[in-house]
Design a protein around this motif. Structure first.
Motif, PDB file in Angstrom:
ATOM      1  N   PRO A 107       9.076   5.407 -10.624  1.00  0.00           N
ATOM      2  CA  PRO A 107       9.788   4.652  -9.586  1.00  0.00           C
ATOM      3  C   PRO A 107       9.775   3.154  -9.886  1.00  0.00           C
ATOM      4  CG  PRO A 107       7.622   5.305  -8.805  1.00  0.00           C
ATOM      5  CD  PRO A 107       7.819   5.962 -10.144  1.00  0.00           C
ATOM      6  N   ASP A 108      10.769   2.457  -9.358  1.00  0.00           N
ATOM      7  CA  ASP A 108      10.805   1.002  -9.490  1.00  0.00           C
ATOM      8  C   ASP A 108       9.708   0.366  -8.659  1.00  0.00           C
ATOM      9  OD1 ASP A 108      13.036   1.099 -11.143  1.00  0.00           O
ATOM     10  OD2 ASP A 108      14.415   1.033  -9.442  1.00  0.00           O
ATOM     11  N   ILE A 109       9.406   0.987  -7.525  1.00  0.00           N
ATOM     12  CA  ILE A 109       8.401   0.441  -6.625  1.00  0.00           C
ATOM     13  C   ILE A 109       7.772   1.588  -5.834  1.00  0.00           C
ATOM     14  CG2 ILE A 109       9.984  -0.016  -4.692  1.00  0.00           C
ATOM     15  CD1 ILE A 109       8.418  -2.759  -4.445  1.00  0.00           C
ATOM     16  N   SER A 150       1.277   1.009 -14.509  1.00  0.00           N
ATOM     17  CA  SER A 150       1.807  -0.316 -14.194  1.00  0.00           C
ATOM     18  C   SER A 150       3.056  -0.176 -13.324  1.00  0.00           C
ATOM     19  CB  SER A 150       2.113  -1.099 -15.469  1.00  0.00           C
ATOM     20  OG  SER A 150       3.115  -0.429 -16.198  1.00  0.00           O
ATOM     21  N   ILE A 151       2.835   0.332 -12.126  1.00  0.00           N
ATOM     22  CA  ILE A 151       3.918   0.496 -11.169  1.00  0.00           C
ATOM     23  C   ILE A 151       3.825  -0.633 -10.150  1.00  0.00           C
ATOM     24  CG2 ILE A 151       4.860   1.988  -9.359  1.00  0.00           C
ATOM     25  CD1 ILE A 151       3.648   4.360 -10.854  1.00  0.00           C
ATOM     26  N   GLN A 190       5.163  -6.708 -11.598  1.00  0.00           N
ATOM     27  CA  GLN A 190       4.474  -5.423 -11.749  1.00  0.00           C
ATOM     28  C   GLN A 190       3.061  -5.570 -11.212  1.00  0.00           C
ATOM     29  OE1 GLN A 190       7.261  -3.472 -12.346  1.00  0.00           O
ATOM     30  NE2 GLN A 190       5.834  -2.217 -13.448  1.00  0.00           N
ATOM     31  N   GLY A 191       2.470  -4.491 -10.780  1.00  0.00           N
ATOM     32  CA  GLY A 191       1.102  -4.523 -10.299  1.00  0.00           C
ATOM     33  C   GLY A 191       1.032  -4.294  -8.800  1.00  0.00           C
ATOM     34  N   GLN A 192      -0.143  -4.527  -8.256  1.00  0.00           N
ATOM     35  CA  GLN A 192      -0.404  -4.243  -6.850  1.00  0.00           C
ATOM     36  C   GLN A 192      -0.246  -5.512  -6.004  1.00  0.00           C
ATOM     37  OE1 GLN A 192      -4.267  -2.281  -6.737  1.00  0.00           O
ATOM     38  NE2 GLN A 192      -3.836  -1.518  -8.774  1.00  0.00           N
ATOM     39  N   HIS A 193       0.405  -5.338  -4.864  1.00  0.00           N
ATOM     40  CA  HIS A 193       0.640  -6.441  -3.951  1.00  0.00           C
ATOM     41  C   HIS A 193       0.188  -5.989  -2.567  1.00  0.00           C
ATOM     42  CE1 HIS A 193       2.947  -8.480  -7.075  1.00  0.00           C
ATOM     43  NE2 HIS A 193       3.383  -7.255  -7.364  1.00  0.00           N
ATOM     44  N   TYR A 194      -0.769  -6.705  -2.003  1.00  0.00           N
ATOM     45  CA  TYR A 194      -1.398  -6.301  -0.743  1.00  0.00           C
ATOM     46  C   TYR A 194      -0.799  -7.049   0.438  1.00  0.00           C
ATOM     47  CZ  TYR A 194      -4.744  -4.094  -3.807  1.00  0.00           C
ATOM     48  OH  TYR A 194      -5.324  -3.303  -4.755  1.00  0.00           O
ATOM     49  N   PHE A 195      -0.489  -6.281   1.492  1.00  0.00           N
ATOM     50  CA  PHE A 195       0.070  -6.855   2.710  1.00  0.00           C
ATOM     51  C   PHE A 195      -0.682  -6.310   3.904  1.00  0.00           C
ATOM     52  CE2 PHE A 195       3.380  -6.959  -0.454  1.00  0.00           C
ATOM     53  CZ  PHE A 195       3.990  -8.181  -0.265  1.00  0.00           C
ATOM     54  N   SER A 196      -0.856  -7.184   4.895  1.00  0.00           N
ATOM     55  CA  SER A 196      -1.503  -6.776   6.138  1.00  0.00           C
ATOM     56  C   SER A 196      -0.472  -6.781   7.251  1.00  0.00           C
ATOM     57  CB  SER A 196      -2.638  -7.740   6.511  1.00  0.00           C
ATOM     58  OG  SER A 196      -3.642  -7.692   5.535  1.00  0.00           O
ATOM     59  N   LEU A 197      -0.639  -5.922   8.203  1.00  0.00           N
ATOM     60  CA  LEU A 197       0.243  -5.874   9.354  1.00  0.00           C
ATOM     61  C   LEU A 197      -0.232  -6.858  10.410  1.00  0.00           C
ATOM     62  CD1 LEU A 197       0.677  -2.003   9.600  1.00  0.00           C
ATOM     63  CD2 LEU A 197       2.201  -3.657   8.500  1.00  0.00           C
ATOM     64  N   PRO A 198       0.702  -7.475  11.148  1.00  0.00           N
ATOM     65  CA  PRO A 198       0.288  -8.441  12.188  1.00  0.00           C
ATOM     66  C   PRO A 198      -0.427  -7.762  13.352  1.00  0.00           C
ATOM     67  CG  PRO A 198       2.685  -8.096  12.213  1.00  0.00           C
ATOM     68  CD  PRO A 198       2.124  -7.299  11.079  1.00  0.00           C
TER      69      PRO A 198
END
Length: 125
Positions: free
Chosen positions: A36-38, A84-85, A117-125
């Motif tokens: 997958p692309d993402i 490396s997704i 590429q790689g991991q990107h972390y997001f938190s919910l409000p």
């Protein structure tokens, strides 16, 4: 067979036969998969998953043990780290995508970004 019988009774314990079968199926299918692309990974602690399972009230899910859910999480985490997704990793501990539009917006906004590429972390409000 015995394996089918225990599964019908809600036995979610580790099973060598099902593990071997899964690996064989994985080996066949993995060569045909397109990367997958993402990837969007919604992570929640096991106790939150269990609360969701109880709330959903599907009889066949009620006996799923914590260890089984934890092993699934470990497998996903390991897979994400080994490949490396481009991954949007969301802490979904307090997620409410039905009644809180801002939670869904975190994901749609992340998809609009030009992420490396790689991991990107997001938190919910």
């Amino acid at each position: 067979s015995r394996r089918r019988h225990t599964r019908l009774q809600g036995d979610w314990s580790s099973d060598v036969c099902s593990s071997d079968l899964y690996q064989k199926m994985f080996d066949v299918f993995v060569t045909q998969l397109v990367t997958p692309d993402i990837l969007i990974y919604l992570h929640a602690p096991v106790n939150k998953l269990q609360r969701n399972i109880k709330k959903r009230n599907r009889k066949f899910e009620q006996a799923i043990p914590d260890d089984y859910l934890f092993r699934i999480q470990e497998t996903y985490t390991s897979y994400i780290k080994q490949h490396s997704i481009k991954t949007i990793y969301i802490d979904a501990t307090n997620a409410d995508f039905i009644y809180n539009e801002s939670h869904l917006k975190v994901i749609t906004d992340a998809l609009d970004k030009d992420l490396e590429q790689g991991q990107h972390y997001f938190s919910l409000p």
